[in-house]
Design an enzyme around this catalytic site. Structure first.
Site, PDB file in Angstrom:
ATOM      1  N   ASN A  33       0.835  -1.199   0.000  1.00 57.26           N
ATOM      2  CA  ASN A  33       0.000   0.000   0.000  1.00 57.26           C
ATOM      3  C   ASN A  33       0.869   1.248   0.000  1.00 57.26           C
ATOM      4  OD1 ASN A  33      -0.511   1.955   2.502  1.00 57.26           O
ATOM      5  ND2 ASN A  33       0.186  -0.027   3.325  1.00 57.26           N
ATOM      6  N   PHE A  59      -2.045   7.981   4.315  1.00 52.89           N
ATOM      7  CA  PHE A  59      -2.889   8.525   5.396  1.00 52.89           C
ATOM      8  C   PHE A  59      -4.139   9.202   4.843  1.00 52.89           C
ATOM      9  CE2 PHE A  59       0.811   9.252   8.676  1.00 52.89           C
ATOM     10  CZ  PHE A  59       0.891   7.880   8.870  1.00 52.89           C
ATOM     11  N   SER A  93       5.059   5.002   8.992  1.00 56.80           N
ATOM     12  CA  SER A  93       4.541   4.772   7.653  1.00 56.80           C
ATOM     13  C   SER A  93       5.574   5.231   6.621  1.00 56.80           C
ATOM     14  CB  SER A  93       3.239   5.543   7.435  1.00 56.80           C
ATOM     15  OG  SER A  93       2.876   5.517   6.063  1.00 56.80           O
ATOM     16  N   ASN A 113       4.808   6.062   3.613  1.00 56.08           N
ATOM     17  CA  ASN A 113       4.074   6.710   2.526  1.00 56.08           C
ATOM     18  C   ASN A 113       3.819   8.198   2.734  1.00 56.08           C
ATOM     19  OD1 ASN A 113       3.792   4.208   1.112  1.00 56.08           O
ATOM     20  ND2 ASN A 113       2.229   3.638   2.597  1.00 56.08           N
ATOM     21  N   THR A 114       4.352   8.781   3.809  1.00 50.75           N
ATOM     22  CA  THR A 114       4.339  10.229   4.019  1.00 50.75           C
ATOM     23  C   THR A 114       5.790  10.697   4.031  1.00 50.75           C
ATOM     24  OG1 THR A 114       2.280  10.193   5.293  1.00 50.75           O
ATOM     25  CG2 THR A 114       3.728  12.090   5.604  1.00 50.75           C
ATOM     26  N   LYS A 164       4.545   3.235  17.432  1.00 45.60           N
ATOM     27  CA  LYS A 164       4.673   2.231  16.371  1.00 45.60           C
ATOM     28  C   LYS A 164       5.887   2.536  15.514  1.00 45.60           C
ATOM     29  CE  LYS A 164       1.894  -0.242  12.953  1.00 45.60           C
ATOM     30  NZ  LYS A 164       0.512  -0.434  12.438  1.00 45.60           N
ATOM     31  N   ASN A 177       5.526  -1.785  11.637  1.00 45.00           N
ATOM     32  CA  ASN A 177       4.701  -1.338  10.523  1.00 45.00           C
ATOM     33  C   ASN A 177       5.086  -2.108   9.246  1.00 45.00           C
ATOM     34  OD1 ASN A 177       2.995   0.371   8.910  1.00 45.00           O
ATOM     35  ND2 ASN A 177       3.400   2.075  10.295  1.00 45.00           N
TER      36      ASN A 177
END
Length: 329
Positions: A111, A115, A174, A176-177, A208, A237
């Site tokens: 993915n 967010f 994450s 993805n940011t 996390k 994660n």
């Protein structure tokens, strides 16, 4: 292994199937699922962590119910804890589509959602409107992509969310940011955790971290968590690493989760246990797909486990299967 709805869901693209699943869970929860099918629990499966009584040791990881829309239905699947989010202070659309991919041959997911969520206030309003809940509720918070003050935004999110959740998770892992994972490095992590600690009131705080941290990074994150009185560490994660994969989507950018993450997640759990020396409760996530793997994580030092991607391949009975499997071991 399959389940009755899998062919229909797999006929849809991954994000459409995800939205359909949330809609079904929301509808099911609305007609009383959590009261007839509450969190799986008995005296032997209950766990106390950070002053919280979990009905069982199996939680739902953040990412499935991003907007706190289907909490009742998810508790009805037997989870002892449901973690919603990741939620950002302001709504944001996330990254361009397509951004969610099934790797069926690998029992994995990639993915790069970014967010995408309706914003913290909208989710908290839904949570506040719930008449009651059947298990432990976690609220996972992150930073907006365009934030100019990420530390301040995290602290503000923690302050707003604290009255509504049983615990709050600070997500700095994450992939993805852009730049988010930089917050895992000290002294940035110390500054962030100190601000969030000051904002939380009496609500437990979890952190996390990513499975891509090296040993020094794990040691630093654990020490920062202990020094700043974080109540538990979620390890871990999604990963940006790429073990051998067989799906046509193997080359997609984003975070990899599911079965290929299993060994890495276990290794990072063991490193975190060694670094913490038992001073910090550890929650294991990544590649857990049944009772055997859950037991392996608990034996390796976890006090709780979280699942998500395995639900795509194992179906809605997974949480109860793990809880009952653990009870017989």
């Amino acid at each position: 292994m399959t389940y009755p709805l899998r062919p229909a869901l797999f006929a849809l693209d991954a994000e459409t199937a995800h939205r359909a699943t949330i809609a079904a869970l929301r509808m099911w929860g609305g007609i009383g699922a959590p009261f007839s099918g509450r969190s799986e629990s008995d005296a032997s499966s209950a766990v106390r962590v950070a002053g919280i009584d979990f009905p069982n040791a199996v939680g739902l990881a953040a990412g499935l119910d991003k907007n706190a829309e289907a909490i009742a239905g998810l508790f009805g699947l037997g989870f002892g804890a449901v973690e919603v989010g990741t939620l950002t202070l302001r709504p944001q659309p996330g990254n361009p589509k397509p951004r969610l991919f099934r790797l069926a041959e690998d029992e994995a997911v990639i993915n790069r959602m970014g967010f995408n969520n309706h914003g913290l206030d909208a989710a908290l309003a839904r949570i506040a409107a719930m008449p009651r809940r059947a298990g432990v509720l976690g609220i996972n918070v992150g930073a907006n992509k365009d934030s100019t003050d990420r530390v301040g935004d995290y602290a503000h999110s923690v302050r707003k969310a604290a009255p509504h959740g049983d615990y709050i998770t600070i997500n700095v892992s994450s992939p993805n940011t852009p730049g988010l994972r930089d917050l895992q490095s000290r002294p940035a992590l110390d500054e962030l955790l100190a601000a969030c600690h000051a904002a939380r009131g009496d609500t437990p705080l979890f952190l996390k971290i990513a499975p891509d941290l090296d040993r020094a990074g794990i040691d630093g994150a654990v020490r920062a968590a202990i020094d700043n009185r974080i109540d538990a560490l979620i390890v871990s994660n999604t990963t940006i690493s790429r073990p051998a994969l067989h799906s046509k989507h193997a080359g997609e950018a984003g975070g990899l989760s599911g079965a290929p993450l299993r060994d890495l997640a276990l290794a990072k759990l063991i490193e975190a246990r060694e670094a913490s020396g038992g001073a910090l409760p550890l929650i294991s996530a990544g590649g857990i797909d049944g009772p055997d793997e859950a037991k392996r994580r608990l034996e390796a030092g976890a006090v709780l486990v979280q699942v998500y991607s395995a639900l795509v391949y194992r179906g809605p009975g997974l949480a109860r299967a793990i809880v009952r499997g653990l009870a017989t071991r």
